[in-house]
Design an enzyme around this catalytic site. Structure first.
Site, PDB file in Angstrom:
ATOM      1  N   SER A 131      14.366 -17.275  44.537  1.00 38.49           N
ATOM      2  CA  SER A 131      14.987 -16.467  43.487  1.00 38.49           C
ATOM      3  C   SER A 131      15.509 -15.130  43.982  1.00 38.49           C
ATOM      4  CB  SER A 131      13.992 -16.250  42.345  1.00 38.49           C
ATOM      5  OG  SER A 131      12.789 -15.688  42.827  1.00 38.49           O
ATOM      6  N   HIS A 189      16.213 -21.846  39.410  1.00 38.69           N
ATOM      7  CA  HIS A 189      17.577 -21.365  39.660  1.00 38.69           C
ATOM      8  C   HIS A 189      18.555 -22.475  40.019  1.00 38.69           C
ATOM      9  CE1 HIS A 189      16.780 -17.108  39.299  1.00 38.69           C
ATOM     10  NE2 HIS A 189      15.613 -17.361  39.857  1.00 38.69           N
ATOM     11  N   LYS A 197      17.798 -20.033  32.506  1.00 35.64           N
ATOM     12  CA  LYS A 197      18.790 -19.531  33.463  1.00 35.64           C
ATOM     13  C   LYS A 197      20.137 -20.212  33.207  1.00 35.64           C
ATOM     14  CE  LYS A 197      15.259 -17.464  35.999  1.00 35.64           C
ATOM     15  NZ  LYS A 197      13.986 -17.688  36.646  1.00 35.64           N
TER      16      LYS A 197
HETATM   17  C1  LIG Z   1      12.690 -17.171  36.395  1.00 34.09           C
HETATM   18  C2  LIG Z   1      11.757 -18.020  37.164  1.00 34.09           C
HETATM   19  C3  LIG Z   1      10.618 -18.558  36.576  1.00 34.09           C
HETATM   20  C4  LIG Z   1      10.202 -18.200  35.173  1.00 34.09           C
HETATM   21  O1  LIG Z   1      11.031 -18.753  34.236  1.00 34.09           O
HETATM   22  P1  LIG Z   1      11.130 -18.082  32.783  1.00 34.09           P
HETATM   23  O2  LIG Z   1      11.693 -19.156  31.949  1.00 34.09           O
HETATM   24  O3  LIG Z   1      12.041 -16.909  32.938  1.00 34.09           O
HETATM   25  O4  LIG Z   1       9.758 -17.685  32.389  1.00 34.09           O
HETATM   26  C5  LIG Z   1       9.839 -19.405  37.314  1.00 34.09           C
HETATM   27  N1  LIG Z   1      10.133 -19.696  38.598  1.00 34.09           N
HETATM   28  C6  LIG Z   1      11.204 -19.169  39.211  1.00 34.09           C
HETATM   29  C7  LIG Z   1      11.494 -19.527  40.625  1.00 34.09           C
HETATM   30  C8  LIG Z   1      12.044 -18.298  38.523  1.00 34.09           C
HETATM   31  O5  LIG Z   1      13.083 -17.757  39.123  1.00 34.09           O
END
Ligand SMILES: *Cc1c(COP(=O)(O)O)cnc(C)c1O
Length: 389
Positions: free
Chosen positions: A181, A209, A240
């Site tokens: 990320s 992602h 996302k």
């Molecule tokens: C954003 C993210 C999460 C968490 O997801 P949310 O739906 O925002 O709680 C988990 N793992 C990774 C790698 C992320 O980038």
């Protein structure tokens, strides 16, 4: 004796003196490549709304239609009386999108990771993760009570050494981000599945992602690398590229059944609003129907990355739509980010503890909706600001 608030003030002052204090900027209007930030129009180069679905008319329409039919809240946890038809419909849709037997929805990706890891492992088990794993993976591992071991980013020799010495544990679970990320690079899933097989470990990929973005059908990093068959346990987010909120796990029906019974962040929390599910279904349908959205996203990313590299900026091993620009010192990163904001560009500095000390950066992300002019505008401003530093 210090008072409560004085103690808190000291701690905040300490963060400020190290350039690590953070605050919130208020955005008005729908999330898109351009938003209004504290009254002024701004180009956004930091959103995870990669495909522009957070404001897509079909997504909004699905949400408002569901509000009319099902109301807003779900009123209880899924296992009490909160499991409504849209929850089931979304889980069915997620399973077919990911070509898996079954899926389970969580209120967030963070809670999906916490739920699945604690359900599958505990004391006597071993969890192995990459040094750059997302915080939700680290927290999930800690909460599980399993022994946690960490290998340097992407270091497969070290992963192998850890697994080779792990036969005494009851279970071995390797967890990795598909696309990391903060660095934007890809996990070597082919090698990892080989090692997991050799040393009798389970492997779980966090596709936060990559969902909707990577692979011919947008199923994620495992599809992109052709290793889906070897990874029965996969996690993703609706928050996302899918433009909403929520997390999910897909896999065999037996896995999902176990999670319904064991994942505490599924059991002991109120079911997400049914409208959220209807919106997510509409978003997945767009991902399935419009592959050109992800192609445009990746073309935009390529244009920006090449431009940054031509300026001599360090974008690490970024390969897709997440592009770090390494600055180093936290304060310098913040200064650059503030100067960009002065030019109408929002690209926040990412600092420790989110990234390792000395690697403070701008974390740029592009979206399908950015035009070439938007990207050149960012590059021109970065050129002006980084060469006279
Ligand atoms: C954003 C993210 C999460 C968490 O997801 P949310 O739906 O925002 O709680 C988990 N793992 C990774 C790698 C992320 O980038």
């Amino acid at each position: 004796m210090k008072t409560f608030v004085n103690t808190l003030r000291d701690e905040l002052e300490e963060l400020k003196s190290r350039g690590l204090h953070r605050s919130l900027r208020i955005i008005d209007g729908i999330q898109g490549p351009r938003v209004t930030v504290e009254g002024r129009r701004c180009l956004l180069f930091c959103s995870n709304n990669y495909l522009g679905l957070a404001g897509h008319p079909a997504v909004l329409k699905a949400a408002s239609g569901a509000i009319t039919r099902y109301g807003w809240g779900s009123g209880a946890s899924r296992l009490i009386s909160g499991s409504m038809r849209p929850h089931r419909e979304l889980e069915t849709k997620l399973a077919s999108f990911k070509r898996r037997e079954a899926a389970i929805l969580f209120p967030s990706g963070y809670m999906a990771n916490v739920g699945v890891v604690s359900a599958l492992t505990g004391p006597g088990d071993l969890i192995v993760i990459d040094k750059l794993s997302h915080a939700s993976i680290i927290d999930a591992a800690r909460l599980s009570g399993a022994r946690l071991r960490v290998y340097p980013h992407g270091n497969m020799n070290k992963l192998e050494a850890i697994l080779a010495a792990a036969a005494a544990y009851r279970r071995r679970l390797v967890i990795t981000d598909g696309i990391f990320s903060m660095d934007g690079d890809l996990a070597p899933l082919g090698e990892m599945t080989g090692l997991a097989k050799r040393y009798d470990a389970w492997i779980m990929v966090d596709e936060a992602h990559a969902t909707g973005v990577l692979g011919e059908h947008g199923r994620g990093a495992a599809e992109f690398l052709g290793v889906e068959e070897n990874i029965p346990l996969s996690m993703g987010t609706l928050s996302k590229a899918l433009g909403g909120a929520g997390g999910f796990v897909t896999g065999p029906e037996l896995l999902i059944d176990l999670l319904r019974n064991r994942a505490r962040s599924f059991i002991y929390t109120t079911a997400p609003p049914p409208a959220l599910c209807a919106a997510a279904i509409a978003a997945i349908e767009i991902v399935e129907r419009e592959p050109d959205r992800r192609r445009r996203l990746l073309r935009n990313a390529e244009l920006l990355r090449e431009g940054l590299r031509a300026l001599g900026l360090d974008t690490m091993e970024s390969a897709f739509h997440i592009i770090p620009v390494i600055i180093g010192d936290a304060r310098n990163a913040v200064n650059l980010s503030e100067k960009l904001f002065g030019k109408g560009i929002l690209a926040p500095a990412i600092r420790p503890p989110t990234v390792p000390r000395g690697t403070s950066r701008l974390r740029l992300s592009v979206t399908t909706g950015h035009t070439e002019e938007d990207i050149y505008y960012l590059l021109d401003n970065l050129k002006g600001l980084t060469t006279c530093n």
